[in-house]
Design an enzyme around this catalytic site. Structure first.
Site, PDB file in Angstrom:
ATOM      1  N   CYS A 132     -11.678 -10.493  14.329  1.00 26.57           N
ATOM      2  CA  CYS A 132     -10.107 -10.697  14.019  1.00 26.57           C
ATOM      3  C   CYS A 132      -9.662 -11.686  15.038  1.00 26.57           C
ATOM      4  CB  CYS A 132      -9.243  -9.539  13.529  1.00 26.57           C
ATOM      5  SG  CYS A 132      -7.585 -10.194  13.336  1.00 26.57           S
ATOM      6  N   THR A 406       8.428   7.497  -0.337  1.00 29.24           N
ATOM      7  CA  THR A 406       8.401   6.997  -1.571  1.00 29.24           C
ATOM      8  C   THR A 406       9.631   6.650  -2.068  1.00 29.24           C
ATOM      9  OG1 THR A 406       7.802   8.123  -3.664  1.00 29.24           O
ATOM     10  CG2 THR A 406       8.937   9.302  -2.025  1.00 29.24           C
ATOM     11  N   TYR A 407       9.362   5.770  -3.094  1.00 31.94           N
ATOM     12  CA  TYR A 407      10.728   5.161  -4.190  1.00 31.94           C
ATOM     13  C   TYR A 407      10.714   5.911  -5.581  1.00 31.94           C
ATOM     14  CZ  TYR A 407      10.139   2.014  -0.146  1.00 31.94           C
ATOM     15  OH  TYR A 407      10.057   1.474   1.025  1.00 31.94           O
ATOM     16  N   ASN A 408       9.776   6.958  -5.679  1.00 34.29           N
ATOM     17  CA  ASN A 408       9.778   7.749  -6.746  1.00 34.29           C
ATOM     18  C   ASN A 408       9.493   6.560  -8.103  1.00 34.29           C
ATOM     19  OD1 ASN A 408      12.179   9.691  -5.414  1.00 34.29           O
ATOM     20  ND2 ASN A 408      10.091  10.575  -6.082  1.00 34.29           N
ATOM     21  N   THR A 409       8.714   5.587  -7.626  1.00 35.27           N
ATOM     22  CA  THR A 409       8.419   4.578  -8.889  1.00 35.27           C
ATOM     23  C   THR A 409       6.785   4.374  -8.844  1.00 35.27           C
ATOM     24  OG1 THR A 409       8.369   2.625  -7.446  1.00 35.27           O
ATOM     25  CG2 THR A 409      10.454   3.443  -8.630  1.00 35.27           C
ATOM     26  N   THR A 418       5.294  10.954  -6.507  1.00 34.59           N
ATOM     27  CA  THR A 418       4.035  10.360  -6.056  1.00 34.59           C
ATOM     28  C   THR A 418       3.149  11.180  -5.075  1.00 34.59           C
ATOM     29  OG1 THR A 418       5.114   8.911  -4.570  1.00 34.59           O
ATOM     30  CG2 THR A 418       4.908   7.889  -6.692  1.00 34.59           C
ATOM     31  N   GLU A 483       4.068  -1.930  -3.598  1.00 35.41           N
ATOM     32  CA  GLU A 483       3.324  -0.887  -3.758  1.00 35.41           C
ATOM     33  C   GLU A 483       1.958  -0.830  -3.119  1.00 35.41           C
ATOM     34  OE1 GLU A 483       5.294   1.405  -7.728  1.00 35.41           O
ATOM     35  OE2 GLU A 483       4.274  -0.448  -8.118  1.00 35.41           O
TER      36      GLU A 483
END
Length: 512
Positions: A132, A406-409, A418, A483
């Site tokens: 890299c 988490t955003y619960n989506t 999730t 995500e």
């Protein structure tokens, strides 16, 4: 992933490292006879559309009252004098980014066992293991700024023997950390003029693991200039021509940094592949059906877990099965898309050494690392904190942050738990590194992680330099880019923790 060559280290950056407008490019080629390459993409990420992660103008932002995300980026720019592509992409998750920057700042800039130039040279050695040049060049600059000896940048043969002695543990940590033993530790700390103290060694190990793991996230970042480089662009290009439009001025080329959820972009080649395989479905319809199927599998697994838990014997069997099946996850299918690498060989010893599957067929069986016998929480944390004060707290906060974030989506779905999916991602990385959790049912990994996702995970975790945009686009096609960034952060921290567990266990065995 790599940008430019290490060949010009210590000198002014070449014109190809900057984004040059089309008019300047013409002038450079025709009048100055300088070759200027065309950027592969715009924006800080090679995989995420620029409209979702856009540049920002630091001076404008400092004069405005803005949200948490932009304030955090202004603070980072003010503190370090740069805003690299990694930070910009990570800023999609501000809670995590704050924790990440705090730990990185501590290990690079705060009081610690190692001198500042050593820290940046160790970062160079770590980044070079995966070819890299982006990170190598970044830390070459920092190495010189902190008083590093320029001659060391000619290669490993020019550095002190003490640093050379880190080559073996750097190589093993980067590719096969399960091979690290207390003998490796003893060799480094034995009495002599080139020995390492245990605090110095722990600091070095943390830096190596940090930068090896960071390459997992860097696979998403373009080989494009950071904000710091763009601020220098006007000085490089504007004097060459007076025919610049307003769009090429610094204030407009450095746009606001925003994020707007959007569907994952689809490469034409990927679309054509789907149509050949499933001519009755469009790519969007296909990805929607995959999303619904994943949601259904999560629901079913949760119901089964509530009804009856698998026995310890069954869970051990499922781990062994998953470990062996990881052998069948081959990453070479996308090799035709791999783009060049860089010349960082001067910082590498034994370049042919690389990742090999922990569960290799036909070879001597390596013992599984039972997480319950040596955990981060009960063993690694206290050891690293004792030898390198406070870094344990910072790392622990970072691990917990990414694991619980988490955003619960999930794509278009809201109010989704999730936890199961995040745990499967984290534990699959540890499984590839031979680490087993007795209380985890590895059957969930097979149920939740589709093959294309497993290929992506194995590539970015074990061979980050091979990652392509096609791999990124091939899994979870209906999910938001933010995500997918979260996925990379989970993989990054899982890899770092795996490396630390093996190294710290070896140090513990040396002490006992």
């Amino acid at each position: 992933m790599s940008r430019g060559s290490a060949g010009s280290i210590g000198s002014a950056a070449s014109a190809s490292e900057y984004r040059v407008c089309s008019n300047c490019r013409k002038v450079l080629r025709q009048e100055k006879r300088i070759r200027v390459s065309q950027p592969l993409t715009r924006g800080p990420s090679a995989f995420i559309p620029e409209k979702e992660i856009v540049y920002f103008a630091p001076k404008v932002m400092q004069a405005s009252g803005l949200n948490e995300r932009t304030n955090l980026l202004v603070e980072e720019y003010s503190t370090s004098g740069r805003l690299d592509n990694i930070t910009q992409v990570m800023s999609l998750h501000t809670q995590y980014l704050e924790s990440f920057l705090r730990s990185q700042f501590y290990m690079l800039r705060m009081d610690g066992p190692l001198p500042l130039p050593y820290r940046h040279y160790i970062a160079i050695m770590a980044a070079a293991r995966h070819q890299c040049s982006y990170l190598v060049n970044m830390h070459v600059d920092e190495f010189l700024k902190t008083g590093g000896i320029a001659e060391w940048l000619n290669g490993l043969e020019y550095i002190p023997q003490r640093l050379k002695n880190l080559n073996e543990i750097n190589k093993l940590l980067a590719h096969q950390p399960w091979l690290i033993t207390k003998e490796h530790i003893q060799k480094l700390v034995k009495t002599g003029e080139n020995n390492w103290s245990l605090p110095e060694l722990v600091h070095a190990v943390v830096l190596l693991a940090h930068y090896h793991a960071l390459l997992t996230q860097l696979t998403m970042e373009a080989t494009l200039p950071s904000v710091q480089q763009q601020l220098s662009e006007s000085a490089l290009t504007l004097p060459l021509s007076s025919n610049h439009g307003a769009a090429n001025t610094q204030s407009e080329s450095l746009l606001w940094l925003q994020w707007r959820p959007n569907r994952t972009s689809l490469l034409p080649s990927v679309q054509q592949t789907w149509r050949r395989q499933k001519p009755h479905l469009s790519p969007i319809a296909d990805s929607l059906s995959e999303l619904e199927a994943l949601m259904e599998r999560m629901k079913r697994l949760q119901e089964e877990k509530e009804e009856e838990e698998a026995s310890q014997e069954e869970m051990a069997t499922r781990f062994e099965k998953e470990k062996k099946e990881s052998l069948l996850v081959v990453t070479g299918a996308f090799d035709d898309e791999m783009v060049s690498t860089s010349d960082v060989s001067r910082y590498i010893e034994d370049p042919g050494f690389g990742y090999k599957d922990f569960a290799r067929r036909g070879e001597e069986h390596l013992p599984t690392f039972r997480a319950q016998d040596y955990t981060w929480e009960n063993h690694g944390f206290s050891l690293v904190n004792r030898l390198y004060s406070d870094i344990g707290h910072l790392l622990d906060e970072k691990f917990r942050m990414v694991y619980n974030l988490t955003y619960n989506t999930m794509a278009t779905h809201e109010d989704v738990d999730t936890t199961m999916l995040r745990r499967a991602l984290f534990n699959y990385v540890h499984c590839m590194f031979g680490i087993r959790y007795d209380d985890y049912d590895y059957g969930e990994v097979n149920q939740l992680l589709e093959r294309s996702l497993k290929v992506y995970i194995k590539t970015v975790t074990c061979y980050p330099e091979r990652t392509t945009k096609r791999m990124y686009d091939s899994y979870w096609r209906q999910f938001k880019h933010s995500e997918k960034v979260h996925v990379n952060l989970l993989l990054m921290e899982a890899r770092m923790q795996a490396e630390l567990l093996y190294a710290l266990r070896a140090i513990t065995r040396h002490l006992t």
